[in-house]
Structures are given as structure tokens and as C-alpha cells.
Design a protein around this motif. Structure first.
Motif, short mmCIF file in Angstrom:
data_model
loop_
_atom_site.label_atom_id
_atom_site.label_comp_id
_atom_site.label_asym_id
_atom_site.label_seq_id
_atom_site.Cartn_x
_atom_site.Cartn_y
_atom_site.Cartn_z
N PHE A 142 -8.19 -0.96 14.98
CA PHE A 142 -9.55 -1.50 14.88
C PHE A 142 -10.47 -0.52 14.18
O PHE A 142 -11.27 -0.91 13.31
N HIS A 143 -10.40 0.74 14.54
CA HIS A 143 -11.23 1.76 13.89
C HIS A 143 -10.97 1.78 12.39
O HIS A 143 -11.92 1.87 11.58
N THR A 144 -9.71 1.67 12.00
CA THR A 144 -9.36 1.68 10.58
C THR A 144 -9.91 0.46 9.87
O THR A 144 -10.36 0.53 8.71
N PHE A 145 -9.88 -0.68 10.55
CA PHE A 145 -10.51 -1.89 9.99
C PHE A 145 -11.99 -1.64 9.68
O PHE A 145 -12.49 -2.00 8.62
N ARG A 192 -0.83 -0.63 5.69
CA ARG A 192 0.14 0.48 5.73
C ARG A 192 -0.43 1.71 5.03
O ARG A 192 -0.24 2.84 5.49
N TYR A 193 -1.13 1.47 3.94
CA TYR A 193 -1.74 2.57 3.18
C TYR A 193 -2.76 3.33 4.03
O TYR A 193 -2.72 4.56 4.11
N MET A 194 -3.67 2.60 4.67
CA MET A 194 -4.72 3.25 5.45
C MET A 194 -4.15 4.03 6.64
O MET A 194 -4.57 5.16 6.91
N PHE A 213 2.66 6.40 15.69
CA PHE A 213 2.14 6.13 14.36
C PHE A 213 3.16 6.42 13.25
O PHE A 213 2.99 5.95 12.13
N ALA A 214 4.22 7.12 13.61
CA ALA A 214 5.30 7.30 12.62
C ALA A 214 6.10 6.02 12.46
O ALA A 214 6.70 5.78 11.40
N HIS A 215 6.09 5.18 13.49
CA HIS A 215 6.91 3.97 13.47
C HIS A 215 6.10 2.68 13.59
O HIS A 215 6.65 1.62 13.83
N ILE A 216 4.79 2.77 13.42
CA ILE A 216 3.96 1.58 13.57
C ILE A 216 4.33 0.54 12.49
O ILE A 216 4.60 0.90 11.34
N GLN A 217 4.38 -0.72 12.89
CA GLN A 217 4.81 -1.78 11.99
C GLN A 217 3.71 -2.81 11.77
O GLN A 217 2.96 -3.13 12.69
N PHE A 218 3.65 -3.32 10.53
CA PHE A 218 2.80 -4.45 10.20
C PHE A 218 3.66 -5.51 9.52
O PHE A 218 4.75 -5.21 9.03
N SER A 225 -8.36 10.45 -0.28
CA SER A 225 -7.64 9.46 -1.09
C SER A 225 -8.55 8.29 -1.42
O SER A 225 -9.60 8.11 -0.80
N GLN A 226 -8.12 7.48 -2.38
CA GLN A 226 -8.91 6.32 -2.76
C GLN A 226 -9.10 5.36 -1.58
O GLN A 226 -8.17 5.14 -0.80
#
Length: 324
Positions: A72-75, A32-34, A15-20, A92-93
Motif C-alpha cells: 500500500f505504501h508503494t502504491f 515488481r519494479y517498485m 520481500f525476496a519472494h513476494i509474488q504478483f 531510480s526512475q
């Protein structure tokens, strides 16, 4: 078996290097924010743990599907926050507040698609099973969310109905994570089912604990304002149990206005006083302990090495023993 410290470092690196995708920024910046907000990474952590019981190697064939579970959970969180009108997530917001509702809807959609892309990197020999498990789970999570919204229109919700709803909304994704790690790790059908049942019961315990913490937790630890369920008049485990135990006036108290800060404070205090009148907090703690105990019993039915079962016990304790 892979050591838990090795799995923890792999999760941290993942998760430190996850890319979108970089463009368009307006679509992918919320993703990226979430992800940057962190969280306990419960689902990918459990996926790695159950895999590590059966295998000793790590690679993208596991790490990407595990990341897909979190994506998916974050979605679901992005869309849930819109439906619940929640302004804060992990202190956070929320996306719809930081950007707008349209952005949150579309960014959530693409996050769901991204999760499937990651699932598709599972080993070819188990890919159909992985996708079937994940697709069924994703559909069930939506079923649970719809039930949760429907409950807002009902004057009465039974405990049986409520437990069915949280089983779908929360339990099945944690169960999916437990089974997916075992599936990719080569476990047989019986062991996969035992671990699915472990995850499902643990998911129920986690949701009851979440309901408890919404009323009785520490806001700094919980990551969002205390009393949100009360202010939104949600039928939580605490509300349903308090009615079962004979607390009179819960429904009326939940209908009280909560526009000003004074009204919000008064409403939370009134409902919590009704909870306290029937010791609903103690009842919640007992149920959480019972459900987590059932989870451990299900794991014990699997053919696991002792160190594997011990690791699952520690995971359960870390998940629902954090405030009890």
C-alpha cells in the motif's frame, strides 16, 4: 518474544519472494519494479516487531498483512510521484517516467487492491478489526495527500495545519503498522492504543526528518535529489518554521524560476541561506528529538516486557537517528 534477528530474516525472505500476477505484464511489471527498488521496509518491519512482542510464532497470517502495508505504501509513492512530477525514487526512475502516467495510475490502483488481498489473510478472529484499521488508515492517507496538494495553493500554512497534514499523510500508516502487529499478536485494546500512539509520533518525527534531509541530506543516502521541496515550492516543515522564526523573503524565494540548472542551484542556495539565517536546521533536529521522545513515552505506557520496549527504542533510533 521473537528475536529481532529472526524477524529481520523473515522480512528479508518475505520481500525476496513476494509474488504478483504475471499477466498482463504492462500492468504488473511496474509493481515488481517498485518493490525491487527496496527501501527501509519501515511499516512491515514495525508490524513484525510489535507482533513479536506478544507472540513467538510466525506465519502467513502475519507476514501477508505486513507485506500489504508495504505494498500500500508503494502504491501511494507511485501516485505521489505523478502529482509531484518526481523523476527519481530511491535513485531510480519513477514509474511514470519509466513507463508513462497512464500506466503509473493503473498500476498504482492494482497495487492498492493487492494490499487488501494481503490484509484479508489476517486471522479470522481479528480480520474485521484488521480491515477496519487498514481501511480507515488508507482513507486518512488520502486525506493527508489532498491537504498537501491544497497547501500548494495557499500563501500561508500554519504549523498546526502542517502537523495535521503529515499526521495523516505519514503518521497514521506507521501507527497502523504498530497497532496491526499488536492486534494480530493478541494484545488488548489499551496496549494496541499505546503502540498506535508510539507509531504516530514516530511517523511525525520521520516526516520532519525527511523534510530536513531534503534540504540538508546526502543525495546518495537520501535516494533522490537534494532540494526537491524547494524547487517544487512546497511548504515543508523547514519553510513554515523559518517564517515563524522571522526569515524574511521565504515566499518570494520559493517563487523564483527553476528551469535551468543554474536557476535550480541558485534557488536552492537562496532558500537554504534564509533557513540558515534563523538556524532552522537546529530547530528541526530539536523537534525530531522531541517527537521521537514522545513516541518512546507512549510505548512505555504499554504493558510490555523490558526487552520489547528496548526493541521499540532501537527501532525509533534507527528510523530518525540516522542523520542526527
Amino acid at each position: 518474544m521473537i528475536q529481532e534477528s529472526t524477524l529481520e530474516q523473515a522480512l528479508k525472505d518475505l520481500f525476496a519472494h513476494i509474488q504478483f500476477q504475471s499477466e498482463p505484464e504492462g500492468l504488473y511489471d511496474p509493481l515488481r519494479y517498485m518493490i525491487s527498488l527496496g527501501g527501509k521496509r519501515i511499516r512491515p518491519r514495525l508490524c513484525l516487531l510489535t507482533y513479536g512482542i506478544f507472540r513467538e510464532d510466525l506465519g502467513p497470517w502475519l507476514l501477508e498483512p505486513a507485506a500489504g502495508l508495504e505494498v500500500f505504501h508503494t502504491f501511494t509513492l507511485i501516485h505521489d510521484d505523478i502529482m509531484d512530477r518526481s523523476a527519481l525514487r530511491r535513485g531510480s526512475q519513477t514509474v511514470w517516467k519509466k513507463w508513462d502516467e497512464d500506466t503509473a495510475i493503473l498500476s498504482g490502483d492494482v497495487m492498492c487492491i493487492d494490499a487488501y488481498k494481503r490484509m484479508a489473510q489476517a486471522p479470522a478472529q481479528v480480520l474485521p478489526q484488521v480491515l477496519n484499521l487498514f481501511s480507515r488508515t488508507a482513507s486518512e492517507v488520502c486525506d493527508g495527500q489532498q491537504m498537501d496538494m491544497d497547501f500548494e495553493k495557499h500563501d500561508h500554512v500554519s504549523m498546526e495545519q502542517y502537523m495535521q497534514m503529515i499526521g495523516l499523510k505519514t503518521g497514521v500508516l506507521i501507527a497502523c503498522a504498530a497497532q496491526m502487529g499488536a492486534l494480530i499478536g493478541g494484545a488488548d485494546t489499551r496496549n494496541q492504543q499505546c503502540l498506535y500512539d508510539y507509531g504516530y509520533n514516530l511517523g511525525l518525527a520521520f516526516q520532519v526528518a525527511d523534510d530536513y534531509l531534503d534540504a540538508y541530506g546526502d543525495e546518495k543516502v537520501f535516494g533522490k535529489p537534494i532540494g526537491g521541496d524547494i524547487l517544487n515550492a512546497k511548504k515543508s516543515w523547514l519553510t513554515i518554521k523559518a517564517e515563524q522564526l522571522g526569515a524574511a523573503g521565504i515566499a518570494e524565494a520559493l517563487k523564483a524560476p527553476a528551469e535551468t540548472d543554474e536557476e535550480k542551484t541558485a534557488k536552492i542556495a537562496r532558500v537554504k541561506a534564509l533557513y540558515d539565517s534563523v538556524n532552522v536546521a537546529d530547530a528541526a533536529k530539536g523537534t525530531i528529538a522531541d517527537l521521537s521522545g514522545r513516541a518512546i513515552l507512549k510505548a512505555a505506557e504499554a504493558d510490555l516486557p523490558e526487552e520489547g520496549l528496548d526493541a521499540l527504542k532501537r527501532f525509533a533510533h534507527s528510523l530518525v537517528g540516522r542523520s542526527f
